[in-house]
Scaffold this active site. Structure first.
Site, short mmCIF file in Angstrom:
data_model
loop_
_atom_site.label_atom_id
_atom_site.label_comp_id
_atom_site.label_asym_id
_atom_site.label_seq_id
_atom_site.Cartn_x
_atom_site.Cartn_y
_atom_site.Cartn_z
N GLU A 90 75.28 43.65 68.04
CA GLU A 90 75.96 43.48 69.33
C GLU A 90 76.96 42.33 69.28
OE1 GLU A 90 73.37 43.00 72.70
OE2 GLU A 90 71.97 44.48 71.89
N CYS A 331 70.82 39.90 75.86
CA CYS A 331 71.12 39.91 74.44
C CYS A 331 70.10 40.73 73.65
CB CYS A 331 71.01 38.45 73.99
SG CYS A 331 72.31 37.96 72.96
#
Ligand code: SF4
Length: 346
Positions: A90, A331
Site C-alpha cells: 500500500e 493502514c
C-alpha cells in the site's frame, strides 16, 4: 546482483565499467530512471541498443495498480500496488497546502507485531528492494500527474528493519544527479529499534526521525508493541536524544491515541515528564479501528484534553489530520482485504 533501479550512481558506474561501456553512460541511465522516470528501458533514447538489451535482461522494476481509491473530500489517493513477484503493498498520496506528500511502505508485511496495526497480522513476507520503494513514489507521480515534495516512510513495514535498502533509497532520492529531493523533506518512522536508531543518527542525515512511542511507561508500550519487551522506554528515549545530538534534527514522537488505553490526562502528564527538555514534537494520531482487534478511537474531547495538557507543559504538539476519511481504510487494510479475497477465490 541489485536491479538497475536500486543502484546508487556509484554502483551503477561500477556496473557500466564492468560492461566495458564509457562511464558517462551511468549518469545518462541514472537520469532516465530517477529524473525522467521512464517506464521502460527502450525509452532511454540516447543509450545504445546493446546496453538497453542488457538492462532489460536484468529486469526493470515496475508496479501495477490493483486498487486506487480517490477521496472526493481532499484528493487523497490510496493505492494497492502489485509487485512483480505477486505480493501487494500500500502507498498513499496526499495533497497539502505546502505540497504533495506520499506515505510509502518499506516491507511486505511486518514482523514487529504492534497490536493496533493491520499490516503485521500475517507477519513479515520480505523486505522491499530500493527500487520498489522508489517506484511507489514514481508510480504515484506518473498516475496523478503531480510532483511529490515530501516523502514519509511510515506505511507497511519497519523501515529500520530494512536498514541498508532504506539508506540507499534516501541516497538516490536526494542525490543531485537523481531525484534531488531535500533530505529535510523525508521522514522515517520506527517503532523503536534502538541500535538502528543510533546507526541512523551516526549517518548524520538531515531527515526527520519519528519514533512511534504510543505509551508513557514501559508497561503501556509493552501492551501495544512487542518491541518494548526488547528495549526499555528509557533506552528508546535515550536513543532519540542521541539522534538529536548527532544530527541536530528535532525528533517527532508519534502517539496513537487508543480509547481508554493511553488517552487520559494522566497519560498526557506522564508523556510530558518523559520527554521534557527534549527538542521534539508530538504528533497525536487518533487510531482507526481494525476489525481484527478490539481498539476504539478516542473521543474528540479526550483528544483535545490530551493536546491541551501537553501544550500547558510547553510541548509542541499537533493532531494528525485524518486524510481521505471518505475512503477510510486503516493502514494495511487494503492489502488484507485483497489477500483474503484472493484466498476466497473472489
Ligand atoms: S505499526 Fe509499523 S512497525 Fe508496528 S507492526 Fe505496523 S507496520 Fe510494523
Amino acid at each position: 546482483m541489485k536491479d538497475i533501479k536500486s543502484m546508487t550512481l556509484s554502483e551503477l558506474t561500477d556496473y557500466i565499467k564492468e560492461q566495458k561501456e564509457p562511464a558517462f553512460r551511468a549518469a545518462q541511465i541514472y537520469k532516465w530512471i530517477h529524473q525522467d522516470m521512464v517506464e521502460h528501458p527502450s525509452q532511454m533514447t540516447n543509450v545504445p541498443k546493446k546496453l538497453i538489451q542488457k538492462i532489460e535482461e536484468m529486469g526493470f522494476t515496475e508496479l501495477t495498480v490493483v486498487t486506487r481509491l480517490v477521496s472526493k473530500q481532499d484528493g487523497t489517493n490510496k493505492f494497492l500496488f502489485r509487485l512483480q513477484d505477486g505480493n501487494v503493498i500500500e502507498s498513499v498520496f496526499m495533497k497539502y497546502k505546502h505540497g504533495n506528500s506520499v506515505c510509502i511502505s518499506s516491507q511486505v508485511g511486518c514482523r514487529m507485531g504492534c497490536r493496533f496495526c493491520a499490516s503485521t497480522l500475517s507477519g513479515l513476507v520480505r523486505n522491499l528492494t530500493v527500487s520498489e520503494m522508489l517506484e511507489q513514489i514514481y508510480s504515484m507521480e506518473r498516475i496523478t500527474g503531480e510532483k511529490v515534495s515530501n516523502v514519509v516512510v511510515m506505511g507497511t513495514g519497519e523501515p529500520l528493519d530494512n536498514f541498508d535498502n532504506l539508506v540507499d533509497f534516501i541516497t538516490i532520492l536526494t542525490s543531485k544527479e537523481g531525484r534531488n529531493l531535500s533530505q529535510r523533506n523525508i521522514t522515517v518512522s520506527s517503532c523503536g529499534l534502538v541500535p538502528e536508531i543510533k546507526k541512523l543518527a551516526d549517518l548524520k542525515l538531515s531527515i526527520t526521525f519519528a519514533l512511534s512511542l504510543h505509551g508513557t511507561t514501559g508497561e503501556e508500550r509493552r501492551k501495544l508493541m512487542p518491541i518494548a519487551n526488547k528495549y526499555s522506554i528509557d533506552e528508546v528515549i535515550d536513543a532519540c536524544r542521541y539522534y538529536f545530538d548527532r544530527t541536530g534534527r528535532r525528533v517527532t514522537f508519534e502517539y496513537a491515541l487508543v480509547k481508554d488505553e493511553n488517552d487520559s490526562v494522566a497519560h498526557a502528564k506522564r508523556l510530558a515528564d518523559l520527554i521534557r527538555g527534549m527538542n521534539c514534537h508530538v504528533n497525536l494520531i487518533p487510531v482507526n479501528p481494525i476489525k481484527e482487534r478490539d481498539y476504539a478511537r478516542s473521543e474528540a474531547d479526550s483528544i483535545e484534553k490530551f493536546k491541551y495538557t501537553l501544550e500547558k507543559n510547553k510541548i509542541n504538539v499537533t493532531i494528525r489530520r485524518s486524510m481521505g476519511s471518505d475512503i477510510d481504510a486503516a493502514c494495511g487494510q487494503l492489502r488484507r482485504k485483497y489477500e483474503s479475497d484472493a484466498a476466497a477465490g473472489k
